[in-house]
Design a protein around this motif. Structure first.
Motif, mmCIF file in Angstrom:
data_model
loop_
_atom_site.group_PDB
_atom_site.id
_atom_site.type_symbol
_atom_site.label_atom_id
_atom_site.label_comp_id
_atom_site.label_asym_id
_atom_site.label_seq_id
_atom_site.Cartn_x
_atom_site.Cartn_y
_atom_site.Cartn_z
ATOM 1 N N GLY A 261 34.720 47.968 47.308
ATOM 2 C CA GLY A 261 33.855 46.924 46.767
ATOM 3 C C GLY A 261 33.931 46.837 45.255
ATOM 4 N N ASN A 262 34.194 47.963 44.598
ATOM 5 C CA ASN A 262 34.379 47.934 43.142
ATOM 6 C C ASN A 262 35.625 47.156 42.755
ATOM 7 O OD1 ASN A 262 32.167 49.592 43.035
ATOM 8 N ND2 ASN A 262 33.305 51.443 42.518
ATOM 9 N N MET A 263 36.639 47.196 43.606
ATOM 10 C CA MET A 263 37.905 46.545 43.286
ATOM 11 C C MET A 263 37.878 45.049 43.588
ATOM 12 S SD MET A 263 40.378 49.446 44.939
ATOM 13 C CE MET A 263 40.113 51.190 44.607
ATOM 14 N N LYS A 264 37.169 44.669 44.641
ATOM 15 C CA LYS A 264 37.124 43.254 45.025
ATOM 16 C C LYS A 264 35.745 42.950 45.589
ATOM 17 C CE LYS A 264 39.674 39.466 45.430
ATOM 18 N NZ LYS A 264 40.302 38.807 44.276
ATOM 19 N N THR B 226 35.478 39.420 35.937
ATOM 20 C CA THR B 226 36.913 39.706 35.937
ATOM 21 C C THR B 226 37.599 39.028 34.759
ATOM 22 O OG1 THR B 226 37.794 37.801 37.174
ATOM 23 C CG2 THR B 226 36.721 39.521 38.448
ATOM 24 N N SER B 227 38.752 39.577 34.393
ATOM 25 C CA SER B 227 39.552 38.985 33.320
ATOM 26 C C SER B 227 40.169 37.659 33.736
ATOM 27 C CB SER B 227 40.660 39.956 32.912
ATOM 28 O OG SER B 227 41.535 40.221 34.009
ATOM 29 N N ALA B 228 40.114 37.346 35.043
ATOM 30 C CA ALA B 228 40.654 36.081 35.536
ATOM 31 C C ALA B 228 39.591 34.991 35.613
ATOM 32 C CB ALA B 228 41.281 36.285 36.912
ATOM 33 N N PHE C 179 41.265 48.397 37.198
ATOM 34 C CA PHE C 179 42.490 47.759 36.722
ATOM 35 C C PHE C 179 43.372 47.506 37.938
ATOM 36 C CE2 PHE C 179 40.715 50.336 33.401
ATOM 37 C CZ PHE C 179 40.860 49.580 32.238
ATOM 38 N N GLU C 180 43.311 46.310 38.468
ATOM 39 C CA GLU C 180 44.078 45.974 39.664
ATOM 40 C C GLU C 180 45.446 45.437 39.266
ATOM 41 O OE1 GLU C 180 44.620 46.227 43.555
ATOM 42 O OE2 GLU C 180 42.769 46.771 42.502
ATOM 43 N N ASN C 181 46.482 45.962 39.976
ATOM 44 C CA ASN C 181 47.859 45.547 39.677
ATOM 45 C C ASN C 181 48.144 45.740 38.184
ATOM 46 O OD1 ASN C 181 50.417 44.453 39.775
ATOM 47 N ND2 ASN C 181 49.783 42.510 40.678
ATOM 48 N N ILE C 182 47.947 46.985 37.741
ATOM 49 C CA ILE C 182 47.921 47.286 36.308
ATOM 50 C C ILE C 182 49.237 46.973 35.601
ATOM 51 C CG2 ILE C 182 48.569 49.719 36.608
ATOM 52 C CD1 ILE C 182 46.499 50.356 34.384
ATOM 53 N N PHE C 183 50.351 47.013 36.318
ATOM 54 C CA PHE C 183 51.642 46.721 35.696
ATOM 55 C C PHE C 183 52.067 45.263 35.885
ATOM 56 C CE2 PHE C 183 52.026 51.385 36.620
ATOM 57 C CZ PHE C 183 51.895 51.782 35.300
ATOM 58 N N ASP C 184 51.126 44.418 36.336
ATOM 59 C CA ASP C 184 51.308 42.961 36.371
ATOM 60 C C ASP C 184 52.492 42.539 37.246
ATOM 61 O OD1 ASP C 184 50.488 40.407 35.726
ATOM 62 O OD2 ASP C 184 51.809 40.277 33.977
ATOM 63 N N ARG D 35 48.042 41.056 37.018
ATOM 64 C CA ARG D 35 47.034 42.029 36.587
ATOM 65 C C ARG D 35 45.670 41.358 36.422
ATOM 66 N NH1 ARG D 35 48.703 42.761 31.807
ATOM 67 N NH2 ARG D 35 50.206 44.426 32.230
ATOM 68 N N VAL D 36 44.673 41.965 37.048
ATOM 69 C CA VAL D 36 43.296 41.492 36.905
ATOM 70 C C VAL D 36 42.409 42.709 36.652
ATOM 71 C CG1 VAL D 36 41.339 40.354 37.997
ATOM 72 C CG2 VAL D 36 43.657 39.497 38.417
ATOM 73 N N ILE D 37 41.647 42.649 35.575
ATOM 74 C CA ILE D 37 40.717 43.727 35.225
ATOM 75 C C ILE D 37 39.305 43.249 35.543
ATOM 76 C CG2 ILE D 37 39.864 45.211 33.381
ATOM 77 C CD1 ILE D 37 42.524 44.678 31.914
#
Length: 729
Positions: free
Chosen positions: A138-141, A249-251, A684-689, A718-720
């Motif tokens: 839940g923290n991630m999404k 989110t950063s998005a 930090f999801e998909n940290i290396f984009d 990458r989405v933070i």
């Protein structure tokens, strides 16, 4: 002299023999007094040790005379030490009670199989995503359940739209329409409503998610060919719960969720509410949204009534509304006068859930449940719109009987499903109406401690009848067996049959937004039928005194006959027909887990060989990676902190045109710090984009009239995200 020497030697030998003592023990849980199978006892400073059997009993042999420190341990329980003086005066076995450690999860009790058994005792192979794991995912999404499903072996959430982020669940290589999604045992997400379902279910009010991979037809009907996902929601408790979550989110996303639940004497209530929004997001800077602009509201109140200790009632309502717009950023920003491409999805969902359970005796329960669902969706792209409403209902009566060696579940249920298209075009309305009446019986038999057999039989009557069933009658047997080979080694074997009635709501139809698709002629379309099975072996042990180790290895196979496909005719109209051939999918799943105090390492591998056998030709199933690797390292101290490191590998996937996409890795880092009443998290999801737009194209043609390519890798990159969780009581 020789005679005296022999006497002395005999005395010494007898003294040595009598100094070797045996200690008999029974190790149990301090709360429920259940035996702890595999618990260990050892004599400190020696190599003497043993593990408890199925009764929790063990013996320590060869213990020297005098004071000895005996250490008792079991994974998830607090270590205990006792100082004993040997030889002991007591000759009967000592009872040792171990207390659960603060970081131990409670036993995982499974409700999907209508049993009070724990997950270790059920013959059907089940996987449970527990409350702790739901908190991590839940923290991630926080906005939907896509993340918590996609990171399990054998499960893939396949994105089906490059610009609207639509996705479905694929289990063991089979299309999403072959997976049933339930909420508390109610089939609320099927047919027309399945297209966006996993993107519209927030996880905050979930207590547990139970997953069956492979056919599970006995209790829930033939549609669960690939598997079943049951979303178990939280129930009210005496101490109560009031929690909030805020995430940004950063998005450009913002998620606000709240949950309240509490018992008040004979009544109880739960209330979940959320608002999830996102701005259009284009990380590739190509002018098209990788994440669409959307705004969604969800509310789920539920009332519980306990008139007696034997009778429980509940009545709930699930309502949601969402507006989702993806496409050209200029159109999303309001430049409507130009010919920009867009995809609009507006949805409204309303469903009720009623359930009553009455305990007739200590062994027997009678339950009745009912739900009504309405789902309305408008889809629009330039020059075309598809609008319609789905009305469905589900009713069931079931009787459960639990004896020493037998557990029975007997029942009957009725589904109705009706779709009405609004403003139908030249091809005509794609309306349909289906009714399914079913009766079922399931028996769980435990003749001996080391063997449990579960058998099931279901009969469904479907109207109107599909082409391959003149009377619409389907007979669905199922069998599963659990073998306890040793205290640490178990195995499960199972299989069954399933079917799927034909409808126009497939992923292929979604991809063309239902444009130019002819109405489905049910009398000429055959139901898709399946047979499949799986077998697994599970081993767990302790490495030394501190490291827990477990491994589960599963083999699976599914054969799907009469697959329904969408074909393009010479007049540029689409029609559904049954393919000349079949689909089969086979493979293995391996899950390995290490645990050491507050460190957990989880390793997973999935091999999936899914093939289409059409018209004498064999091709691989599109968008199905043959190899997938999961790596998760979790550092967690109860009520203190949580750090997660993840790495997932996907092998190259075959595309529909015969080409292949490239392989890729997705990596992530999650951090959470807990305080008495709240916690802060950062992910930090998909940290290396990793993005498909980096190594392949998303569309071809002109941006005002794009032809979208298949999506086999992330498009949002990458989405933070980060936020706060409040737990007020």
């Amino acid at each position: 002299m020789k005679k005296y020497f022999l006497v002395l030697l005999l005395i010494l030998c007898n003294t040595w023999a009598f100094s070797q003592n045996t200690l008999s023990l029974i190790i149990k849980d301090s709360e429920n007094r259940m035996p702890l199978i595999g618990a260990t006892a050892s004599v400190k400073g020696t190599t003497i040790g043993a593990s408890a059997n199925a009764s929790g009993a063990l013996e320590l042999k060869g213990i020297p005379d005098g004071q000895q420190v005996i250490r008792f341990s079991y994974v998830g329980y607090q270590d205990r030490q006792e100082t004993l003086t040997f030889p002991l005066a007591q000759t009967t076995p000592l009872i040792i009670l171990l207390e659960r450690s603060g970081e131990e999860l409670e036993e995982v009790v499974i409700s999907t199989m209508r049993s009070s058994r724990t997950i270790e005792d059920i013959p059907t192979r089940m996987e449970a995503i527990t409350l702790e794991e739901l908190g991590e995912k839940g923290n991630m999404k926080p906005g939907d359940i896509r993340m918590l499903l996609s990171e399990s072996t054998g499960i893939q959430t396949q994105q089906t739209s490059a610009i609207s982020a639509n996705a479905n669940i694929r289990i063991q290589g089979l299309d999403g329409r072959y997976t049933q999604i339930l909420q508390d045992g109610f089939p609320l997400y099927s047919g027309f409503s399945s297209g966006l379902s996993i993107m519209q279910i927030p996880p905050l009010n979930l207590y547990q998610v139970e997953v069956i991979k492979g056919s599970s037809s006995t209790l829930y009907g033939g549609g669960a060919i690939a598997g079943l996902v049951n979303l178990i929601t939280k129930k009210p408790t005496e101490e109560g719960e009031l929690s909030f979550m805020a995430n940004a989110t950063s998005a450009g996303g913002l998620d606000l969720s709240s949950f309240y639940g509490k018992k008040f004497g004979k009544f109880g209530v739960t209330l979940f509410a959320s608002r999830n929004t996102n701005k259009a997001y284009d990380p590739a800077d190509i002018g098209l949204s990788a994440i669409p602009e959307f705004e969604r509201y969800t509310v789920n109140p539920k009332l519980y009534f306990y008139p007696t200790e034997s009778t429980h009632l509940s009545l709930g309502v699930n309502a949601s509304q969402e507006e989702r717009l993806g496409g050209d950023l200029r159109y999303i920003d309001g430049e409507k006068e130009s010919n920009y491409y867009f995809e609009l999805n507006n949805t409204r969902r309303l469903s009720t859930q009623f359930n009553i359970e009455h305990r007739l005796s200590d062994a027997a329960i009678l339950s009745v449940k009912n739900s009504f669902s309405f789902y309305d969706r408008d889809i629009a792209v330039p020059g075309y719109a598809f609008e319609g409403g789905q009305f469905s209902s589900f009713s069931e009566a079931a009787y459960s009987l639990n004896r020493d060696k037998h557990e029975w579940v007997l029942g009957a249920n009725l589904w109705t499903d009706k779709f009405r298209e609004q403003n139908a075009g030249a091809v005509g309305a794609r309306d349909y109406e289906n009714t399914t009446a079913g009766i079922f019986a399931q028996n769980t038999f435990t003749p001996v401690d080391w063997f449990v057999l579960e058998t099931g039989l279901r009969t469904d009557l479907v109207t109107p009848a599909p082409a391959n069933k003149s009377k619409g009658l389907f007979l669905l047997p199922r069998l599963s067996a659990l073998f306890r080979i040793t205290d640490n080694l178990t195995s499960r074997v199972g299989g069954g049959m399933g079917y799927k009635t034909p409808t126009i709501f497939t992923q292929e139809a979604e991809n063309v937004t239902f444009r130019n698709i002819l109405p489905l002629n049910t009398s000429q379309a055959a139901a898709e039928t399946s047979i499949g099975g799986n077998a697994d072996i599970n081993f767990n042990t302790l490495i030394g005194e501190k490291i827990s180790f477990s491994i589960n290895h599963m083999f699976f196979y599914t054969y799907l006959n009469n697959p329904l496909i969408l074909s393009l005719r010479p007049d540029n109209l689409y029609e559904f027909r049954n393919a000349s051939g079949y689909i089969d999918t086979k493979g293995v799943e391996t899950n390995i887990k290490f645990g050491y105090e507050w460190v957990k390492l989880l390793l997973g591998y999935t091999y999936t060989d899914a093939r289409q056998h059409y018209n004498g030709k064999v091709t691989g199933m599109p968008l199905t990676p043959k190899h997938r690797v999961n790596n998760v390292l979790m550092l967690e101290k109860e009520d203190n902190f949580r750090v997660g490191l993840e790495a997932y590998y996907f092998s190259p996937q075959r595309l529909s045109d015969g080409s292949k996409g490239r392989d890729y890795w997705i990596n992530g880092v999650m951090i959470e710090k807990m305080f008495p009443k709240f916690s802060l998290f950062l992910n930090f999801e998909n940290i290396f984009d990793t993005r498909q737009s980096k190594f392949d194209s998303i569309y071809s043609g002109n941006i005002t009239d794009p032809v979208f390519n298949e999506i086999y890798a992330p498009v949002d990159g990458r989405v933070i995200n980060g936020g706060i969780k409040l737990d007020l009581f």
